[in-house]
Each structure stands twice: as structure tokens, then as C-alpha cells.
Design an enzyme around this catalytic site. Structure first.
Site, PDB file in Angstrom:
ATOM      1  N   LYS A  80       0.626  -1.158  -0.032  1.00 13.50           N
ATOM      2  CA  LYS A  80      -0.145   0.011   0.142  1.00 13.50           C
ATOM      3  C   LYS A  80       0.919   1.294   0.233  1.00 13.50           C
ATOM      4  O   LYS A  80       1.750   1.256   0.569  1.00 13.50           O
ATOM      5  CB  LYS A  80      -1.112  -0.114   1.294  1.00 13.50           C
ATOM      6  N   SER A 155      -9.151   1.953   2.132  1.00 10.18           N
ATOM      7  CA  SER A 155      -8.411   2.627   1.552  1.00 10.18           C
ATOM      8  C   SER A 155      -7.124   1.671   0.694  1.00 10.18           C
ATOM      9  O   SER A 155      -6.431   2.103   0.072  1.00 10.18           O
ATOM     10  CB  SER A 155      -7.660   3.665   2.422  1.00 10.18           C
ATOM     11  N   SER A 156      -7.402   0.434   1.147  1.00  7.55           N
ATOM     12  CA  SER A 156      -6.261  -0.598   0.518  1.00  7.55           C
ATOM     13  C   SER A 156      -6.920  -1.044  -0.884  1.00  7.55           C
ATOM     14  O   SER A 156      -7.048  -2.355  -1.296  1.00  7.55           O
ATOM     15  CB  SER A 156      -6.132  -1.723   1.505  1.00  7.55           C
ATOM     16  N   ILE A 176      -8.516   1.008   9.556  1.00  3.62           N
ATOM     17  CA  ILE A 176      -9.111   1.670  10.862  1.00  3.62           C
ATOM     18  C   ILE A 176     -10.891   1.805  10.600  1.00  3.62           C
ATOM     19  O   ILE A 176     -11.402   1.966  11.623  1.00  3.62           O
ATOM     20  CB  ILE A 176      -8.426   2.940  10.952  1.00  3.62           C
ATOM     21  N   GLY A 177     -11.112   1.721   9.331  1.00  5.21           N
ATOM     22  CA  GLY A 177     -12.562   1.805   9.153  1.00  5.21           C
ATOM     23  C   GLY A 177     -12.973   0.845   7.978  1.00  5.21           C
ATOM     24  O   GLY A 177     -13.625   1.026   7.131  1.00  5.21           O
ATOM     25  N   GLY A 178     -12.253  -0.358   7.793  1.00  7.25           N
ATOM     26  CA  GLY A 178     -12.681  -1.260   6.996  1.00  7.25           C
ATOM     27  C   GLY A 178     -11.680  -1.353   5.795  1.00  7.25           C
ATOM     28  O   GLY A 178     -11.831  -1.872   4.730  1.00  7.25           O
ATOM     29  N   SER A 179     -10.553  -0.734   6.007  1.00 10.52           N
ATOM     30  CA  SER A 179      -9.719  -0.308   4.726  1.00 10.52           C
ATOM     31  C   SER A 179      -8.810  -1.508   4.105  1.00 10.52           C
ATOM     32  O   SER A 179      -8.247  -1.489   3.238  1.00 10.52           O
ATOM     33  CB  SER A 179      -8.678   0.769   5.122  1.00 10.52           C
TER      34      SER A 179
END
Length: 439
Positions: A80, A155-156, A176-179
Site C-alpha cells: 500500500k 483505502s487498500s 481503521i474503518g474497514g480499509s
């Protein structure tokens, strides 16, 4: 069946081929580079390319052979964009950071290299790593390999797209939020959100900064099968894990069909329900409700408040609020109570099953994430409410493995296997067993 895009070998298979001499590290790296050059033009996943240095490293590995225990010897992979790699840019998708070049490797990068991996480059992210899409002004937009009109997640997201197309067999992301979990679900790959603190985030910080691992945030592996997740986790661990493994027959599951703030779309629910039925047929005990669960609406509200403070380090967030030290300590107390509630729940259950997101991959949408809505069974639902599925494991710091379990039309559907703190290997092992059951 899960939509499938590639039959390329995974990490374990590729490492075995290299170990027995069927393939050299240089041949493995050249093949991966060729796949990126052939496939990525339409996907835009691998946005920072380091092909010359990766070939040089592969030549060196080919010449010297393995040096001690190197389970990833010669295996090409990407990582990433938010991870520092010595000599490569780290921008987090921000034009203001486009000139920043990392002076050293992140801790995870060092460990992957020490295990013998060859990093070919870095994969795309949204600005600030703060979206379930992967589009920014520096590198452009990454598209979902199953449907170019939709997001691969974030984000990934670049990581998931590179895996799904077979460009690379391994990736490492952050969550951190499902990334990690949402891109795995949207793109049809495997991902593991680690227990908070078991793998350091050092070197996966905002460009040019260096500090404490962010509250709630973790880093973790992504791959195309569970065995590879376990291998990638083992070579990057900081802390010991607990043993939590059991066979499906006799296992105790709690299946969370919906979250009180947001139902699961029927297109996602159907494949997961089929998995639950298969587990019950194989002898597992599955409950669909439990009085041991903490107040899930309250948990999500507290998670969102802690998330905003963590992301903005107490500075004014989207609503202009400024957090005090008293605010933060109150949230930490609430988190500790929540963690104790989950620990008590896992005295009665081995694992919790849940959708990673209420929806499958959605169409590209440039509305800022805080203002965006998603359609769930035809009704508009705020992204904050949909985020509850990711936050369920994030707030208490629990491990969660996502595996592909089916499809919503032509789009993949994943399921997360959530376990007690530090039972990361158990989550991955159970996900592998469920995957085998579905074959």
C-alpha cells in the site's frame, strides 16, 4: 460461486516453486512485472513502480540463494502506498505531499524483505486513506477489476485490485474503518485485520511524521488465500498470539445478520446466509442473537467519536469540534468496557460472523465520504451507518478475517470471521476451513 479473475499461484505455491528450482527469483519478478505492464493500464492499481531495483534485488537473490529462514524468498509483491519504502514517494494521495520521498523502510517492509520478498512498487489509495474508493489527484482512479464502473474499495483498494487480477500474489494494507476488509469484500480477495498492536504501524504514518501507532488503526496482510495470509502475518508479527483453533463441527458461532443502524443489502445477505446454512449442516452451532452483545448502536457512536479524534489528533474535525484530554480519556474508558464485554461474549462463542459491508462494490462517486449515501435494498443510507459493519471489530481492537463466499450478480461478496483479541491465527484458520467447506 465467487467471481474469479486469475489462476496465478499464490505466495505459498510460488515460494515452493522457487525453492525447488522450478523458477528463479528473477523469473518470478519478471513474470509479475509483465503482468502489471499488461493488465494495469485499465486498472491503475500499481501507481508507484520500482521495477529496476526489484530486478536488481531478484538478480542478487538468484545469485546468492536463501540466507537462513526466508519463507518469502524471491516472491514478488506490492504494498500500500501509505507504507514508507526507502527511496519511493509516500503521498497518501495528497498533491501537497507528492515531493516527499521516504528516507527509510517501514517496519513491515523491513520484515517482508528480511523474509525474502521482492517489492515491485506501491498501490493506490484515497486522499488521507479516508474513503472506500481509491482515487486521488496524484495517481488517478483505481477501478474494480470485476466492473470498471465501480470501486475496488479503499483505502487498500489498489492492493485488492492488484491481487484480484493476479498481478501480484501478496500485499500488505492498513485498516481503521474497514480499509483491508472492505476492499477484500468488494474485489473478491482475502484480507486480515489484525488485533490492535500485534503488528507495528511504524513507517505507515502521515508523510514525514513518526510517532505512536494510531489508536484503532492496524496494518495487516492481504492475499488470494488464507494460507498466504497466515504466512504473511507470521513474518511481520510483533507480539505473541493466543491459540484459538477448532473444527467446524462443534464450533460455536454468533451470526450478526444485521446491525441496528443499517441492514445488510439482500444481495450481500444471500451468499452469507448460504454459508451459515452450510456451517449448520456441517455440525456447527449458530446463534443469530445474544444477550451478551454490547449495545451495538452505542458502540458505533463511541467508535465514530474516537475515530474522528484519532484521525485528526484532537484538532477540529469535519464538524469543527475540538477534543479535550477529558474527552479522550472518557472514550478510552468506554472502549475498555466494550473490550471486556466482547471478551465475555467469546467465553460462549468461538467466532462471530458478519458482512464486511452492507453493500457490494458501489459505483464511483465523488461525493465526499461524510456526505455520501449508499443504496441498501433501494433505500439511501449514510456511509457512517454502513461503516458500522467495519467498526464492529475495530472499536474493541479484535482480529477479523475476510474471505470471499459468493457473489451479488457479477460482484464478489465476502464475509468476516471475527475472533477474540490476539486470536488472529484462529480467525484465519477458521476462514480457511469455511473456504474449504464451500468448495
Amino acid at each position: 460461486m465467487v467471481p474469479k479473475l486469475t489462476d496465478e499461484p499464490g505466495v505459498t505455491a510460488l515460494a515452493a516453486m522457487i525453492a525447488r528450482g522450478a523458477l528463479s527469483p528473477l523469473e518470478a519478478v519478471d513474470a509479475a512485472i509483465a503482468r502489471i505492464e499488461a493488465l494495469d493500464g485499465a486498472i491503475n492499481a500499481v501507481v508507484v513502480r520500482d521495477f529496476d531495483r526489484s530486478r536488481d534485488r531478484a538478480k542478487s537473490l538468484t545469485a546468492t540463494g536463501p540466507q537462513g529462514d526466508q519463507p518469502l524468498f524471491g516472491v514478488p509483491m506490492t504494498i500500500k502506498e501509505s507504507f514508507d519504502v526507502d527511496g519511493l514517494p509516500t503521498t497518501w494521495g495528497l498533491p501537497a505531499c507528492s515531493d516527499y520521498v521516504a528516507p527509510r523502510d517501514a517496519a513491515v517492509v523491513r520484515r517482508l524483505k528480511r523474509a525474502g520478498a521482492v517489492l515491485l512498487g506501491k498501490t493506490n489509495v484515497p486522499p488521507y486513506l479516508a474513503d472506500w474508493q481509491s482515487a486521488n489527484e496524484v495517481y488517478g482512479r483505481t477501478v474494480n477489476p470485476h466492473d470498471a464502473g465501480r470501486t475496488p474499495g479503499g483505502s487498500s483498494g489498489g492492493a485488492a485490485a492488484a491481487l484480484a487480477t493476479g498481478m501480484v500474489p501478496a500485499e500488505y494494507g492498513s485498516d481503521i474503518g474497514g480499509s483491508i476488509r472492505v476492499p477484500s469484500h468488494f474485489s473478491g480477495v482475502w484480507g486480515h485485520k489484525t488485533t490492535w498492536g500485534v503488528v507495528t504501524s511504524q513507517g505507515q504514518e502521515f508523510p514525514g511524521t513518526d510517532g505512536h501507532d494510531i489508536a484503532l488503526g492496524v496494518v495487516g496482510p492481504m492475499a488470494r488465500n488464507g494460507e498466504d495470509l497466515a504466512l504473511l502475518l507470521d513474518v511481520t508479527l510483533d507480539r505473541p498470539l493466543v491459540r484459538r483453533e477448532c473444527a467446524i463441527g462443534g464450533a460455536r458461532f454468533l451470526y450478526l445478520e444485521d446491525h441496528p443502524l443499517c441492514p445488510v443489502d439482500d444481495a450481500v445477505r444471500a451468499p452469507i446466509e448460504a454459508v451459515v446454512e452450510a456451517l449448520e449442516a456441517a455440525g456447527a452451532a449458530v446463534d443469530r442473537r445474544s444477550a451478551l452483545l454490547p449495545d451495538m448502536a452505542e458502540q458505533h457512536d463511541t467508535y465514530m467519536r474516537m475515530l474522528q479524534i484519532a484521525l485528526f489528533k484532537g484538532a477540529p474535525g469535519p464538524q469543527g469540534q475540538v477534543a479535550s484530554a477529558a474527552d479522550w480519556f472518557a472514550l478510552c474508558d468506554a472502549q475498555a468496557r466494550n473490550q471486556r464485554a466482547w471478551a465475555a461474549l467469546f467465553n460462549s462463542y468461538d467466532f462471530v460472523l458478519m458482512a464486511p459491508s452492507a453493500v457490494p462494490a458501489f459505483r464511483h462517486d465523488d461525493t465526499p465520504m461524510p456526505q455520501r449515501t449508499l443504496l441498501v435494498n433501494g433505500a439511501a443510507v449514510s456511509v457512517d451507518a454502513v461503516l458500522a459493519y467495519a467498526g464492529t471489530a475495530t472499536f474493541p481492537g479484535l482480529p477479523a478475517t475476510v474471505l470471499p463466499v459468493g457473489a451479488a450478480g457479477h460482484l464478489p461478496v465476502g464475509m468476516q470471521v471475527i475472533g477474540p483479541s490476539h486470536a488472529d491465527r484462529g480467525c484465519i484458520a477458521m476462514a480457511i476451513a469455511i473456504g474449504q467447506l464451500l468448495r
